[in-house]
Design a protein around this motif. Structure first.
Motif, mmCIF file in Angstrom:
data_model
loop_
_atom_site.group_PDB
_atom_site.id
_atom_site.type_symbol
_atom_site.label_atom_id
_atom_site.label_comp_id
_atom_site.label_asym_id
_atom_site.label_seq_id
_atom_site.Cartn_x
_atom_site.Cartn_y
_atom_site.Cartn_z
ATOM 1 N N LYS A 123 33.164 47.041 48.812
ATOM 2 C CA LYS A 123 32.416 46.430 47.716
ATOM 3 C C LYS A 123 31.720 45.156 48.180
ATOM 4 C CE LYS A 123 33.041 44.643 43.007
ATOM 5 N NZ LYS A 123 34.037 44.354 41.941
ATOM 6 N N ILE A 124 30.460 45.014 47.783
ATOM 7 C CA ILE A 124 29.717 43.794 48.073
ATOM 8 C C ILE A 124 30.097 42.727 47.049
ATOM 9 C CG2 ILE A 124 27.433 42.737 48.212
ATOM 10 C CD1 ILE A 124 26.324 45.333 49.203
ATOM 11 N N ILE A 125 30.669 41.627 47.527
ATOM 12 C CA ILE A 125 31.107 40.555 46.639
ATOM 13 C C ILE A 125 29.969 39.589 46.332
ATOM 14 C CG2 ILE A 125 32.752 38.680 46.339
ATOM 15 C CD1 ILE A 125 33.993 41.455 46.229
ATOM 16 N N LYS A 126 29.204 39.194 47.340
ATOM 17 C CA LYS A 126 28.156 38.204 47.130
ATOM 18 C C LYS A 126 27.060 38.388 48.164
ATOM 19 C CE LYS A 126 27.404 33.223 46.559
ATOM 20 N NZ LYS A 126 28.033 31.869 46.594
ATOM 21 N N PHE A 158 37.160 33.519 45.909
ATOM 22 C CA PHE A 158 37.799 33.541 44.596
ATOM 23 C C PHE A 158 36.883 34.231 43.592
ATOM 24 C CE2 PHE A 158 39.988 30.153 46.729
ATOM 25 C CZ PHE A 158 41.293 30.249 46.262
ATOM 26 N N GLU A 159 37.433 35.204 42.873
ATOM 27 C CA GLU A 159 36.689 35.851 41.807
ATOM 28 C C GLU A 159 36.739 35.003 40.535
ATOM 29 O OE1 GLU A 159 38.351 39.711 41.370
ATOM 30 O OE2 GLU A 159 37.238 40.549 43.082
ATOM 31 N N LYS A 193 34.029 42.943 50.692
ATOM 32 C CA LYS A 193 35.472 42.925 50.486
ATOM 33 C C LYS A 193 36.171 43.757 51.564
ATOM 34 C CE LYS A 193 39.029 43.893 47.017
ATOM 35 N NZ LYS A 193 39.297 44.393 45.639
ATOM 36 N N GLY A 194 37.173 43.157 52.211
ATOM 37 C CA GLY A 194 37.942 43.883 53.210
ATOM 38 C C GLY A 194 37.490 43.586 54.626
ATOM 39 N N ALA A 195 38.083 44.309 55.571
ATOM 40 C CA ALA A 195 37.812 44.123 56.991
ATOM 41 C C ALA A 195 36.865 45.202 57.483
ATOM 42 C CB ALA A 195 39.113 44.159 57.790
ATOM 43 N N VAL A 235 40.269 37.116 47.122
ATOM 44 C CA VAL A 235 39.839 38.353 47.761
ATOM 45 C C VAL A 235 39.480 38.060 49.213
ATOM 46 C CG1 VAL A 235 38.153 40.222 47.722
ATOM 47 C CG2 VAL A 235 38.970 39.238 45.574
ATOM 48 N N PRO A 236 40.052 38.797 50.171
ATOM 49 C CA PRO A 236 39.623 38.634 51.569
ATOM 50 C C PRO A 236 38.274 39.317 51.790
ATOM 51 C CG PRO A 236 41.296 40.329 51.405
ATOM 52 C CD PRO A 236 41.157 39.747 50.026
#
Length: 292
Positions: free
Chosen positions: A252-255, A90-91, A266-268, A97-98
């Motif tokens: 994109k790097i989320i965390k 969750f943002e 983010k993404g597969a 976001v997967p």
């Protein structure tokens, strides 16, 4: 070169008739022959009619070294990781976001630094995933023991514009290479599906299942008859599916979690859980790589 020496010896017994003055105009013009071969460029060597034997001599430019063929370079040094799986994140705005969770085992150590002076190109070799000594061959162990590095399973190169600041047995720190919000390219091996038909492999449509149709999931026609009388190269047909190298760009790097040693992207990404992944900075024309 033995091929050239044998070629010159075969031409040593070559005899040419003198030119006809009436047809050529100049009776004393030197003879010439055109040499065509798969390894020698088009070259005309003059032969004097007074000499009984001829020797083959190549131009000086032929002995010059050929230009080095270079492959594409990375936008920066990267690391290797292990795919752990996927989850939802969750943002701050509440958007789901997967993300793919990538873990890091012991490794990501510089094992070798290659320069133009020693190897002809600039690259940094990185090792990943520590294993037991008996899991590696003696040449692999000898390569790592030169720099006093622990046994590592995977070795990959990252070709760079400059290798300044890198030295063997240097550990790559993830926080120093990537930050949250950065774009990365992730490459790996896709999941192997085995031998599959045209419907699953290329998304073909099937035939009617009723109304007297006898073509359900068959491929159908693959070409004409007499003309051209063959199957064109690249025809989409049943065959092996998956198990190939694939790169997903600009993820994109989320965390980044240093305690758990994981990165959420983010993404597969290619492959199944446990698959080896290669993470590099995303190539963006005009930003980190030149337009030319």
């Amino acid at each position: 070169m033995p091929a050239i020496s044998s070629l010159s010896s075969s031409f040593s017994s070559l005899t040419l008739k003198p030119p006809n003055p009436s047809s050529h105009g100049t009776p004393n013009a030197p003879l010439s022959f055109t040499l065509r071969s798969s390894f020698i460029p088009l070259y005309k060597a003059p032969i004097s009619k007074s000499s009984s034997s001829s020797s083959l001599s190549l131009p000086s430019s032929h002995s010059a070294p050929l230009p080095l063929i270079t492959s594409s370079m990375e936008a920066g040094i990267g690391v290797m990781g292990t795919k752990l799986g996927m989850m939802s994140c969750f943002e701050e705005s509440g958007t789901v976001v997967p993300v793919t969770v990538i873990g890091f085992r012991e490794g990501n150590i510089v094992t070798q630094v290659k320069t133009e002076a020693t190897d002809g190109y600039n690259a940094v070799q990185v090792g990943y995933r520590r294993v037991r000594d008996r899991k590696l061959t003696k040449p692999e162990m000898g390569h790592l023991e030169k720099s006093g590095i622990i046994p590592l399973r995977h070795l990959q190169e990252f070709r760079l514009q400059s290798v300044e600041g890198f030295e063997p047995n240097q550990r790559l720190v993830l926080d120093e290479l990537f930050k949250e919000g950065d774009l990365v390219d992730v490459s790996g091996t896709t999941i192997g599906k085995g031998f599959q038909g045209g419907i699953k492999r290329h998304n073909f449509k099937r035939g009617q299942m009723a109304h007297g149709s006898k073509s359900h999931r068959a491929l159908g026609s693959i070409g004409a008859g007499t003309t051209p009388g063959r199957v064109y190269k690249g025809k989409k047909m049943p065959g092996r599916m998956g198990g190939t190298k694939r790169k997903i760009r600009k993820l994109k790097i989320i965390k980044i979690d240093n305690e758990l040693r994981i990165v959420m992207v983010k993404g597969a990404v290619p492959g199944k859980p446990g698959n080896l992944l290669r993470i590099t900075p995303a190539k963006i024309v005009g930003v980190n790589i030149p337009k030319n």
